[in-house]
Write a protein that holds these residues in place. Sequence first.
Motif, PDB file in Angstrom:
ATOM      1  N   UNK A 227      74.324 -26.996  -8.072  1.00  0.00           N
ATOM      2  CA  UNK A 227      74.279 -28.028  -9.101  1.00  0.00           C
ATOM      3  C   UNK A 227      73.021 -28.884  -8.949  1.00  0.00           C
ATOM      4  N   UNK A 228      71.827 -28.278  -9.028  1.00  0.00           N
ATOM      5  CA  UNK A 228      70.588 -29.050  -8.804  1.00  0.00           C
ATOM      6  C   UNK A 228      70.319 -30.092  -9.878  1.00  0.00           C
ATOM      7  N   UNK A 229      70.964 -29.957 -11.040  1.00  0.00           N
ATOM      8  CA  UNK A 229      70.727 -30.906 -12.124  1.00  0.00           C
ATOM      9  C   UNK A 229      71.978 -31.721 -12.430  1.00  0.00           C
ATOM     10  N   UNK A 230      72.715 -32.085 -11.401  1.00  0.00           N
ATOM     11  CA  UNK A 230      73.953 -32.828 -11.584  1.00  0.00           C
ATOM     12  C   UNK A 230      73.712 -34.310 -11.807  1.00  0.00           C
ATOM     13  N   UNK A 231      74.796 -35.073 -11.746  1.00  0.00           N
ATOM     14  CA  UNK A 231      74.708 -36.516 -11.967  1.00  0.00           C
ATOM     15  C   UNK A 231      74.004 -37.236 -10.825  1.00  0.00           C
ATOM     16  N   UNK A 232      73.992 -36.621  -9.657  1.00  0.00           N
ATOM     17  CA  UNK A 232      73.378 -37.234  -8.484  1.00  0.00           C
ATOM     18  C   UNK A 232      72.292 -36.317  -7.942  1.00  0.00           C
ATOM     19  N   UNK A 233      71.285 -36.876  -7.299  1.00  0.00           N
ATOM     20  CA  UNK A 233      70.103 -36.083  -6.932  1.00  0.00           C
ATOM     21  C   UNK A 233      70.410 -34.979  -5.926  1.00  0.00           C
ATOM     22  N   UNK A 234      69.768 -33.841  -6.114  1.00  0.00           N
ATOM     23  CA  UNK A 234      69.885 -32.766  -5.137  1.00  0.00           C
ATOM     24  C   UNK A 234      69.206 -33.192  -3.841  1.00  0.00           C
ATOM     25  N   UNK A 235      69.770 -32.755  -2.727  1.00  0.00           N
ATOM     26  CA  UNK A 235      69.237 -33.110  -1.411  1.00  0.00           C
ATOM     27  C   UNK A 235      68.935 -31.848  -0.630  1.00  0.00           C
ATOM     28  N   UNK A 236      67.863 -31.877   0.136  1.00  0.00           N
ATOM     29  CA  UNK A 236      67.551 -30.812   1.085  1.00  0.00           C
ATOM     30  C   UNK A 236      67.905 -31.325   2.473  1.00  0.00           C
ATOM     31  N   UNK A 237      68.769 -30.592   3.154  1.00  0.00           N
ATOM     32  CA  UNK A 237      69.348 -31.054   4.407  1.00  0.00           C
ATOM     33  C   UNK A 237      68.878 -30.224   5.588  1.00  0.00           C
ATOM     34  N   UNK A 238      68.895 -30.828   6.749  1.00  0.00           N
ATOM     35  CA  UNK A 238      68.571 -30.134   7.979  1.00  0.00           C
ATOM     36  C   UNK A 238      69.168 -30.856   9.164  1.00  0.00           C
ATOM     37  N   UNK A 239      69.177 -30.194  10.306  1.00  0.00           N
ATOM     38  CA  UNK A 239      69.658 -30.789  11.553  1.00  0.00           C
ATOM     39  C   UNK A 239      68.551 -30.699  12.595  1.00  0.00           C
TER      40      UNK A 239
END
Length: 389
Positions: A227-239
Amino acid sequence: MSPSDTTPEPLPPQVPPAAVRVLRLSQYRSYAHLDLELDIRPVAFFGENGAGKTNLIEAVSFLSPGRGMRSSGADAIARRSEVGTAPQWAVYAEIDSFSGRHAIGVGAQGSARRETRIDGDPAPQTALARLVPLIALTPHHDRLFAGPRADRLKFFDRLVYAADPAHGEAASAYEKIRVRRQRLLDEGHPDPTWIRALETDMAGHGVAMAAARLDALSRLQAEIDLRPDGHFPAADLGLDGAVEADLADGLSAAEAEDRFAQALEAGRVRDAASGRTLTRGPHRTDLIARHRIKQQAAADCSTGEQKALLLTLALAQARVLRGQIGLVPLLLLDEACAHLDTKRREGLAEDILATGSQAWLTGVEKSLFDAFDTQAQFFEVKDGAAHRV
């Protein structure tokens, strides 16, 4: 380090939500007594600042393991009519879960020790996680990405824990062993056989934690990417963690355990001198997040953007839980609409309703929840009571 590509499984069409059907409080903070009967729709509390809205969803947070979403002790929770009286408070709930209806009682009776009962029988706190998956956001999290690393890790571990109760058990065991090891180092000249045994156990639990985090991160990122174009911004995550990096680089669990145990052994002198475990293990991992569209570290985003990113994570994890374990989690969203414009408030309501979650929300005005229309339960909080409207 970024999660590996994962194709998420489609959500099952019919999934039962975890839902609180009865909530009763006794001598709990601002409430002498409270008795609410609820259906499975989201629950919205509104009222003036200080009216006791957060107290209500904090009470629900005690249906999961831990010290509640405020990490408060019994002295702070108990409502006292007389100075010096022993703390006594109780939270009782009847909840719908994947295994049916259950009665949960949590409280303290004259001591700081919290007691838990499930269906009338004493139970460990860890048993709660297997009944009620729960995700909570509070105003304390608004600047999470710009705050201490430990707070981000705690938040992410709670997301992992909601899907995998064994992760919490491994983390608890790891921390107990870490404290015991540090105590031996502080005392000086520990028995080599004994401390090596502790480090071996610590490495085993630590690798289990790291593996659970990587699996959760992969699923969470895949759900966000859907859902990259959803109501809330897409996030790129890492650890950012040494053990997580070893596993991501292809080391087997046994190899990662050996490497971590060797690092602990090599770090004994340093850890003894510093009085804390500086050896890089799962306790020193950090959650990394970036705002995808802006290509900006989450820590550098505005407060509103950081809150929107947190909602991205919470809502995505709710969808993961629905697909992974077949149960929609409870969502506790304290002041979730603060810093959100009208469009995002509408988006939040739409996303919550799409998950089927019984979300618990608070706000100063009922109008903040207008987007729910009749699809939520509304209560005005004032004078130590919650009035259905």
